[in-house]
Design an enzyme around this catalytic site. Sequence first.
Site, mmCIF file in Angstrom:
data_model
loop_
_atom_site.group_PDB
_atom_site.id
_atom_site.type_symbol
_atom_site.label_atom_id
_atom_site.label_comp_id
_atom_site.label_asym_id
_atom_site.label_seq_id
_atom_site.Cartn_x
_atom_site.Cartn_y
_atom_site.Cartn_z
ATOM 1 N N LYS A 217 5.142 5.047 3.557
ATOM 2 C CA LYS A 217 4.124 3.755 4.090
ATOM 3 C C LYS A 217 4.261 2.763 3.209
ATOM 4 O O LYS A 217 3.564 2.620 2.114
ATOM 5 C CB LYS A 217 2.662 4.179 4.409
ATOM 6 C CG LYS A 217 2.226 3.240 5.519
ATOM 7 C CD LYS A 217 1.854 1.776 5.381
ATOM 8 C CE LYS A 217 0.858 1.309 4.694
ATOM 9 N NZ LYS A 217 1.070 -0.315 4.190
ATOM 10 N N GLY A 270 -0.317 1.757 -6.205
ATOM 11 C CA GLY A 270 -0.847 0.588 -5.489
ATOM 12 C C GLY A 270 -2.435 0.112 -6.725
ATOM 13 O O GLY A 270 -2.365 0.665 -7.598
ATOM 14 N N SER A 271 -3.235 -0.734 -6.194
ATOM 15 C CA SER A 271 -4.384 -1.011 -6.944
ATOM 16 C C SER A 271 -5.373 -0.161 -7.096
ATOM 17 O O SER A 271 -5.510 0.808 -6.378
ATOM 18 C CB SER A 271 -4.897 -2.175 -6.287
ATOM 19 O OG SER A 271 -5.551 -1.750 -4.950
ATOM 20 N N ALA A 273 -8.315 -0.447 -6.749
ATOM 21 C CA ALA A 273 -9.344 -0.516 -5.880
ATOM 22 C C ALA A 273 -9.085 0.248 -4.513
ATOM 23 O O ALA A 273 -9.763 1.206 -3.947
ATOM 24 C CB ALA A 273 -9.719 -2.001 -5.264
ATOM 25 N N THR A 274 -7.820 0.136 -3.866
ATOM 26 C CA THR A 274 -7.353 1.135 -2.975
ATOM 27 C C THR A 274 -7.215 2.546 -3.486
ATOM 28 O O THR A 274 -7.436 3.519 -2.417
ATOM 29 C CB THR A 274 -5.958 0.749 -2.392
ATOM 30 O OG1 THR A 274 -5.936 -0.802 -2.077
ATOM 31 C CG2 THR A 274 -5.535 1.257 -0.997
ATOM 32 N N LYS A 277 -10.265 4.225 -2.711
ATOM 33 C CA LYS A 277 -10.409 4.449 -1.163
ATOM 34 C C LYS A 277 -9.868 5.827 -0.870
ATOM 35 O O LYS A 277 -10.258 6.622 0.080
ATOM 36 C CB LYS A 277 -10.066 3.229 -0.206
ATOM 37 C CG LYS A 277 -10.928 2.208 -0.506
ATOM 38 C CD LYS A 277 -10.667 1.043 0.741
ATOM 39 C CE LYS A 277 -11.229 -0.218 0.353
ATOM 40 N NZ LYS A 277 -10.467 -1.210 0.988
ATOM 41 N N GLU A 292 -0.831 6.202 -8.809
ATOM 42 C CA GLU A 292 -0.257 5.593 -9.826
ATOM 43 C C GLU A 292 -0.845 3.855 -9.636
ATOM 44 O O GLU A 292 -0.630 3.350 -8.724
ATOM 45 C CB GLU A 292 1.250 5.301 -9.598
ATOM 46 C CG GLU A 292 1.918 6.647 -9.801
ATOM 47 C CD GLU A 292 2.057 6.865 -11.411
ATOM 48 O OE1 GLU A 292 1.977 5.955 -12.147
ATOM 49 O OE2 GLU A 292 2.470 8.064 -11.616
ATOM 50 N N CYS A 326 2.744 -2.919 -12.948
ATOM 51 C CA CYS A 326 1.515 -2.176 -13.434
ATOM 52 C C CYS A 326 1.362 -2.144 -14.974
ATOM 53 O O CYS A 326 0.228 -2.187 -15.340
ATOM 54 C CB CYS A 326 1.643 -0.721 -13.049
ATOM 55 S SG CYS A 326 3.184 -0.031 -13.085
ATOM 56 N N GLU A 425 -6.745 -6.828 -14.216
ATOM 57 C CA GLU A 425 -5.518 -6.999 -13.853
ATOM 58 C C GLU A 425 -5.226 -8.115 -13.065
ATOM 59 O O GLU A 425 -5.550 -8.336 -11.981
ATOM 60 C CB GLU A 425 -4.925 -5.842 -13.273
ATOM 61 C CG GLU A 425 -3.627 -5.640 -12.933
ATOM 62 C CD GLU A 425 -2.952 -4.544 -11.939
ATOM 63 O OE1 GLU A 425 -3.686 -4.213 -10.938
ATOM 64 O OE2 GLU A 425 -2.010 -3.845 -12.331
HETATM 65 P P1 NAD Z 1 -2.731 -2.324 -2.754
HETATM 66 O O1 NAD Z 1 -3.483 -1.313 -3.464
HETATM 67 O O2 NAD Z 1 -3.030 -3.470 -2.071
HETATM 68 O O3 NAD Z 1 -1.643 -1.697 -1.643
HETATM 69 C C1 NAD Z 1 -0.929 -0.389 -1.939
HETATM 70 C C2 NAD Z 1 -0.642 0.054 -0.534
HETATM 71 O O4 NAD Z 1 -1.690 0.976 -0.178
HETATM 72 C C3 NAD Z 1 0.144 -0.753 0.583
HETATM 73 O O5 NAD Z 1 1.097 -0.165 1.068
HETATM 74 C C4 NAD Z 1 -1.280 -0.836 1.466
HETATM 75 O O6 NAD Z 1 -0.765 -1.233 2.704
HETATM 76 C C5 NAD Z 1 -1.833 0.516 1.220
HETATM 77 N N1 NAD Z 1 -3.247 0.643 1.730
HETATM 78 C C6 NAD Z 1 -4.248 -0.527 1.540
HETATM 79 N N2 NAD Z 1 -5.467 -0.219 1.981
HETATM 80 C C7 NAD Z 1 -5.354 1.203 2.018
HETATM 81 C C8 NAD Z 1 -6.056 2.356 2.608
HETATM 82 N N3 NAD Z 1 -7.546 1.996 2.832
HETATM 83 N N4 NAD Z 1 -5.715 3.490 2.569
HETATM 84 C C9 NAD Z 1 -4.328 3.986 2.511
HETATM 85 N N5 NAD Z 1 -3.385 2.879 1.976
HETATM 86 C C10 NAD Z 1 -4.025 1.651 1.952
HETATM 87 O O7 NAD Z 1 -1.624 -2.501 -3.902
HETATM 88 P P2 NAD Z 1 -0.499 -3.843 -3.962
HETATM 89 O O8 NAD Z 1 -0.884 -5.110 -4.273
HETATM 90 O O9 NAD Z 1 0.460 -3.181 -2.861
HETATM 91 O O10 NAD Z 1 0.164 -3.470 -5.250
HETATM 92 C C11 NAD Z 1 -0.013 -3.956 -6.738
HETATM 93 C C12 NAD Z 1 -1.028 -2.844 -7.510
HETATM 94 O O11 NAD Z 1 -0.086 -1.710 -7.455
HETATM 95 C C13 NAD Z 1 -1.181 -3.377 -8.870
HETATM 96 O O12 NAD Z 1 -2.671 -3.091 -9.036
HETATM 97 C C14 NAD Z 1 -0.407 -2.551 -9.700
HETATM 98 O O13 NAD Z 1 -0.707 -2.217 -10.823
HETATM 99 C C15 NAD Z 1 -0.243 -1.364 -8.782
HETATM 100 N N6 NAD Z 1 1.244 -0.611 -9.337
HETATM 101 C C16 NAD Z 1 0.944 0.589 -10.061
HETATM 102 C C17 NAD Z 1 2.234 1.114 -10.491
HETATM 103 C C18 NAD Z 1 2.124 2.368 -11.554
HETATM 104 O O14 NAD Z 1 3.221 2.981 -11.460
HETATM 105 N N7 NAD Z 1 1.049 2.739 -11.939
HETATM 106 C C19 NAD Z 1 3.437 0.802 -10.091
HETATM 107 C C20 NAD Z 1 3.661 -0.387 -9.138
HETATM 108 C C21 NAD Z 1 2.042 -1.148 -8.542
#
Ligand code: NAD
Length: 535
Positions: A217, A270-271, A273-274, A277, A292, A326, A425
């Site tokens: 996804k 992702g973030s 916060a997510t 969740k 991650e 990130c 961040e």
């Molecule tokens: P995000 O958390 O908004 O979204 C990430 C993914 O999660 C998306 O596909 C989104 O649709 C999905 N998502 C959103 N809500 C969800 C839920 N309730 N349940 C399941 N999936 C859900 O993050 P973003 O804005 O797409 O990416 C930026 C973030 O990613 C930054 O915080 C960055 O640091 C992090 N990141 C971390 C790494 C790492 O290796 N640590 C690498 C790349 C990005």
Amino acid sequence: MAVPVPSRQLFIAGEWREPLLEKRIPIINPATEEIVGDMAAATAEDVDMAVDAARTAFFRNEGKDWSSASGAYRAKFLRAISDMVYINLMIIIVKIQSSSAIFFFLDLLLLPISMQILERKSLLAKLETIDTGKPLDEAISDMESCASCFKYYAELAEALDLKQKITVSIQQQSFKTHVLKEPIGVVALITPWNYPLLMATWKVAPALAAGCTAILKPSELASVTCLELAEICRQVDLPSGVLNVVTGLGSAAGAPMSTHRHVDKIAFTGSTATGIKVMTAAAQLIKPVSLELGGKSPILVFEDADLDTAAEWTIFGCFFTNGQICSATSRLLVHESIAAEFLEKLVDWSKNIKISDPMEEGCRLGAIISEGQYEKIMSFISTAKSEGATILYGGARPQHLKKGFFIEPTIITDVSTSMSIWREEIFGPVLCVKTFTTENEAIELANDTDYGLGAAVISKDLERCERFTKAVQSGIVWINCSQPCFNEAPWGGNKRSGIGRELGEWGLENYLSIKQVTHYTSEKPLGWYSAPRKQ
Ligand code: NAD
């Protein structure tokens, strides 16, 4: 020449399928603000179908299931995918070898074939640039990394054949024990927008190598190249259901995966916060998660550093991919004695960064992913100003670019450790600066964060670098550099930056589970109930 964005549906069970609801999400080019296409918006029912397809492929059918096939068999597909992403003639040679007449003309064919594949490589990179706003040179380098990552995990898949059964030496002579490393099952792979295809590859390649089947996804802000990966899988005849790609909003398409009874593991990038969740939802079924997440990584520059080299790494560590990394080293700690001279150099370097349409040759800073993210970064900058910080450089839209979500590389001084710009961040091209006078103070400041992803130190004193390496609470340490990343080395963070590691053998272990198998080898009965035990 404008590159059209292919119109795609959901990729489920090896074919393109309409989503159950006819909703679409617009694809916006962040450099032009134009709508360049749209993607399917999946819902829980589509996710159910994708999970069913992955489950069938995992367990299927006349011995042809993905999970019990050899690593060598799986490696063939990973290599074929790699070849399709990168310039490699292997797949074509394999096809040609099956027809001796055509094989005869191989030499004649090589030139046009290689040109076609080159075109495909730059096509994928161009699509990534259109979708994310990142400079084309970066996108090309991302595609190369994707191709080499698939190839790397093809090798690990083959090696797994030899390591799948591990004998354990035990004291009890009537028993023999061994351990099986098995694919964990159906995995949901949820990825962000900053490196759409690369972040997906870091999950898809090891998951498939381990024998898992997957539902990917990607982010609703950047799904185009992940859909092209699906098309590549179709073209290389990856068995149906092994990889499914489901696009859509996080709440509608991502959330149902975390609570799905037939998803055996969630790998999320992702973030934070997510991530919380996802972990909370997965906890209801004790579903394993690897996370991650975000970061706020420090870079320390000591007084003995070569200032030009240090300046380039500092700029690269924070402004590469527009700071949307990130692990961006966005907190600069510089020794007080060199701070003034070093800041001057950083400003000079920043002035030389070419900010332009990301397709333009030599572009080094492209557009921010979306209007929402642009506004968020700008609001961090204006809050910092109102709290008394100084914008030493940048902080605004570049004047020569009237359209697109562009922000100048930004350097902020007079920052206190309580300011949000220092603690949170930002995920944009914003470098915050503080000075220090002693090594201990620098280490304390470096560790004073909720995150723990990367940390960089620039100094000629390698013993000091070693001390820093031990003291810093992060998953990755860079000495005299910032950001390099390798297929073979683990990637991931501590604290609120995540759980688990990707890449290397650690990335493969994410998708393997351990089964203990013990065999009673004696012909004698156990005898526990027949005679009382001697005291
Ligand atoms: P995000 O958390 O908004 O979204 C990430 C993914 O999660 C998306 O596909 C989104 O649709 C999905 N998502 C959103 N809500 C969800 C839920 N309730 N349940 C399941 N999936 C859900 O993050 P973003 O804005 O797409 O990416 C930026 C973030 O990613 C930054 O915080 C960055 O640091 C992090 N990141 C971390 C790494 C790492 O290796 N640590 C690498 C790349 C990005």
